[in-house]
Design an enzyme around this catalytic site. Structure first.
Site, mmCIF file in Angstrom:
data_model
loop_
_atom_site.group_PDB
_atom_site.id
_atom_site.type_symbol
_atom_site.label_atom_id
_atom_site.label_comp_id
_atom_site.label_asym_id
_atom_site.label_seq_id
_atom_site.Cartn_x
_atom_site.Cartn_y
_atom_site.Cartn_z
ATOM 1 N N ASN A 4 0.783 -1.074 -0.042
ATOM 2 C CA ASN A 4 -0.119 0.032 -0.133
ATOM 3 C C ASN A 4 0.920 1.233 -0.047
ATOM 4 O OD1 ASN A 4 0.695 0.803 2.680
ATOM 5 N ND2 ASN A 4 -0.277 -0.988 3.101
ATOM 6 N N ARG A 5 0.281 2.537 0.066
ATOM 7 C CA ARG A 5 1.076 3.706 -0.112
ATOM 8 C C ARG A 5 1.697 4.258 1.118
ATOM 9 N NH1 ARG A 5 -0.290 5.463 -5.053
ATOM 10 N NH2 ARG A 5 -2.316 4.989 -6.035
#
Ligand code: CTP
Length: 397
Positions: A208-209
């Site tokens: 994920n970011r």
């Protein structure tokens, strides 16, 4: 923090003395009035004029200077902190024995300010039982120590401690000593940070970011308040904060294992990580060839780390979670606070400009189990970290 404060910087005769010019310059640049005391040995390595040029104050080196008859008493009593860097084995032994045969040791004996020393010497001299017992003695008297670090010495490569800590590290320790008074002094804090990632095949991952920035700022601020801090981090390009012990992990399962191993004796757990919630159930052993065209990945949930570690925690551990939401953030945060049995949850809305993943700022609402809610408007992640730590420190008020 340093503006207008007096600092005594004792410099003794080690090769690292030249690095302390940078320390004196940085303290002066931060607004401190730095009085340098050089031992006779120090002046073999650096000239007094060099320190005078960077501090713009006279350098002292003798008990017998004109107009300085009481320097050995006043300097260490008027200072906010006394720093000795480098501190040689000889200075450490003389200070431990309570000797007062030159200006520096006399000042140390009369000082009422907190004292921080940065030992620097040959690795055998440092490991010697005499030095270790002298350092233990000074520690018992409440002196603060930074380093020594491991790495090359003047006499050649070494993989054992002996080398003086870098000036930036000494400065960070001095700031930590000066800050004092936090309820986190001596407490153990574990912070998780960053994303975890799950293998699709040996080269590809699901992740994920998350950048880890919020967790790293929390670890840094907790250490600055006097806690001993373990940071369990997934992949992040953030620099490891000074003083913090880093445990690197990759997958959610590794993060859960690392947390379990770190939990004994922990006072505060801050779960700022964004663990991957799903993992491919059957990661391929070889690289998935592009020629397969469209593929279907079967994903299964990963372990919910908070659920599995926090539920049976010791009653005095404060557990803090994060909730990054997109809409109805407060409501969803309240729900996670209850469901994950947390003491506190830090909620942010990823749709709010400047908040959330991979930016240097954040805006959050801190909810706690006792029904309190505090909004922290948009500011740097370092400032948000301090607001969260303030809330943790006041949780039991
Ligand atoms: N968390 C965790 N283990 C996971 C996922 C999340 O311990 N496998 C922690 C996070 O570090 C955070 C809190 O749980 O402190 C909330 O994370 P979030 O992803 O918002 O929660 P989820 O339970 O994954 O909820 P959602 O259904 O919104 O994805």
């Amino acid at each position: 923090m340093w503006q207008g404060r007096r600092v005594v910087l004792g410099v003794t005769g080690g090769i690292a003395a030249y690095k302390c010019v940078l320390l004196a310059r940085e303290l002066t640049r931060c607004g401190a009035e730095v009085d340098v005391i050089m031992s006779r040995g120090a002046s073999e390595f650096v000239g007094a004029v060099t320190f005078e040029a960077v501090t713009r104050r006279p350098v002292r080196s003798s008990l017998w200077e004109h107009a300085g008859a009481l320097d050995h008493v006043t300097l260490g009593q008027q200072a906010a902190i006394v720093i000795v860097a480098p501190a040689t084995a000889n200075l450490i032994a003389r200070a431990a024995a309570g000797m007062a045969d030159d200006l520096l040791t006399s000042m140390l004996l009369a000082a009422t300010a907190p004292i921080l020393i940065a030992p620097a010497m040959n690795d055998e001299m440092y490991a010697n039982a005499a030095t270790q017992s002298n350092l233990g003695e000074l520690r018992d008297r409440g002196w603060h120590l930074v380093g020594p670090a491991t790495g090359d010495l003047a006499e050649g490569p070494s993989d054992r401690p002996g080398r003086m800590s870098e000036p930036a590290e000494i400065l960070a320790h001095a700031e930590r000593v000066l800050r004092g008074a936090s309820t986190l002094v001596g407490k153990r804090v574990v912070v998780t940070a960053g994303p975890t990632r799950e293998a699709i095949d040996p080269v590809r991952v699901l992740t994920n970011r998350s950048s880890g920035k919020m967790g790293y700022r929390l670890a840094e601020a907790a250490w600055q308040r006097g806690a001993s801090v373990t940071l369990i981090s997934g992949v992040s390009s953030e620099a490891v904060p000074i003083g913090v012990d880093l445990v690197r992990v990759d997958t959610t399962a590794e993060m859960a294992d690392a947390l379990r191993r770190s939990l004994s004796g922990v006072d505060v757990l801050i779960m700022a990580a964004a663990p991957a919630d799903y993992r491919p159930l059957a990661p391929r052993e070889g690289k998935l060839p592009r020629s397969e065209g469209a593929i279907t990945l079967e994903l299964g949930p990963t372990e919910d780390i908070l659920m599995s570690t926090v539920a049976d925690r010791p009653s005095d551990l404060i557990a803090v979670g994060f909730a990054l939401e997109t809409g109805n953030a407060i409501e969803k945060g309240q729900d996670k606070l209850q469901r994950k049995q947390l003491d506190m949850i830090v909620v942010n809305d990823a749709l709010e400009p400047g908040a959330g993943f991979d930016v240097d700022t954040n805006a959050v609402t801190i909810l706690d189990r006792r029904g309190r809610a505090q909004h922290v408007s948009l500011r740097s992640k370092a400032e948000v970290a301090n607001a969260i730590l303030d809330a943790i420190e006041h949780y039991r008020d």
